[in-house]
Design an enzyme around this catalytic site. Structure first.
Site, PDB file in Angstrom:
ATOM      1  CB  SER A 177      12.223 -14.086   9.457  1.00  0.00           C
ATOM      2  OG  SER A 177      11.190 -13.228   9.912  1.00  0.00           O
ATOM      3  CE1 TYR A 205      15.872 -10.527  10.843  1.00  0.00           C
ATOM      4  CE2 TYR A 205      13.549 -10.504  10.226  1.00  0.00           C
ATOM      5  CZ  TYR A 205      14.596 -11.074  10.920  1.00  0.00           C
ATOM      6  OH  TYR A 205      14.377 -12.197  11.684  1.00  0.00           O
TER       7      TYR A 205
END
Length: 267
Positions: free
Chosen positions: A129, A142
């Site tokens: 990501s 995350y």
């Protein structure tokens, strides 16, 4: 001979889009899910695999090899989101998140490497990501899990070079998927000192996903990577400003970059 592709988390979202696109391009695609029986209408076979349960990983890979006798491409796509103030996210949720987003993909890699060494060929694509390039407020865990996978890929590439096995990262920005519904959300507690800031940031994050790009863009990017003889270490796929934010982090002084993020999240 059609290349055999294994996609973890191939039943929905980005993984599904990649699987359908590669199937149309003539690849022999296999996706995975914890509950494959729910996806009988999938355009490609869905095998049972839970990245947090090692036995299901080995069983899945063995089943695939019994059918195809080779694995040319692994796309480590399975992952989950997590949000919340770092002070308030339960430790067990942090560990569970890393089991899915970091340790799980490593176990899948370990399961396919013996076959790829036997073939003296293979490509492993880790879907990370853009958030993994920076510590984002209320998404710190995350960011950490995706950033960890980015760095491990850099090391793995060098360790695998002599076996003719390639590995790369693909870091997507915001895409219109169901990732928000599957996130662990630390609750917005009435008595929390983070109540207002976290609540506003959560709304902003969800709006980014809702207005995100078509996942097919990721599928096209993956296809180009598979078709590339010598893939790069890192790829970024998303809006220009999302990709540019990574470049800015390398260029700007730390405090100036931090101020940009604070302004973006209105903190």
């Amino acid at each position: 001979m059609s290349k055999v592709v294994l996609i973890t988390g191939g039943s929905s979202g980005i993984g599904k889009s990649i699987g359908e696109f590669l199937t149309e391009k003539g690849f022999k695609v296999y996706g995975t899910s914890r509950s494959p029986e729910r996806y009988t209408s999938s355009k490609f076979p869905i095998l049972k695999l839970d990245v947090k349960v090692v036995s299901t990983i080995s069983d899945c890979v063995q089943s695939l090899l019994e059918q195809e006798d080779r694995i040319d491409v692994l796309i480590n796509n399975a992952g989950v989101g997590i949000t919340g103030p770092l002070e308030e996210i339960p430790l067990e949720e942090m560990k569970s998140h890393f089991d899915t987003n970091f340790f799980g993909p490593l176990e899948v890699i370990k399961a396919v490497l013996p076959q790829m060494r036997k073939q003296h060929s293979g490509l492993i694509i880790n879907v990370t990501s853009i958030a993994g390039y920076m510590g984002l407020p209320y998404r710190g865990i995350y960011s950490a899990s995706k950033g960890a996978l980015e760095l491990v890929t850099e090391a793995y590439r060098m360790e695998l070079k002599s076996f003719n096995i390639q590995m790369t990262n693909v870091a997507p920005g915001d895409f219109a998927t169901n990732i928000a519904s599957g996130r662990f959300h630390a609750p917005v507690n009435e008595n929390s000192p983070y109540k207002t800031a976290y609540g506003n940031t959560l709304k902003l994050m969800d709006s980014h996903v809702d207005s995100g790009k078509d996942p097919k863009i990721m599928a096209e990017a993956i296809f180009k990577i598979i078709s590339t003889k010598n893939p790069n270490v890192h790829y970024k796929v998303g809006e220009f400003m999302q990709k540019f934010s990574v470049a800015l982090k390398r260029i700007l002084p730390d405090k100036m970059y931090e101020k940009l993020l604070l302004n973006h999240y209105k903190l």
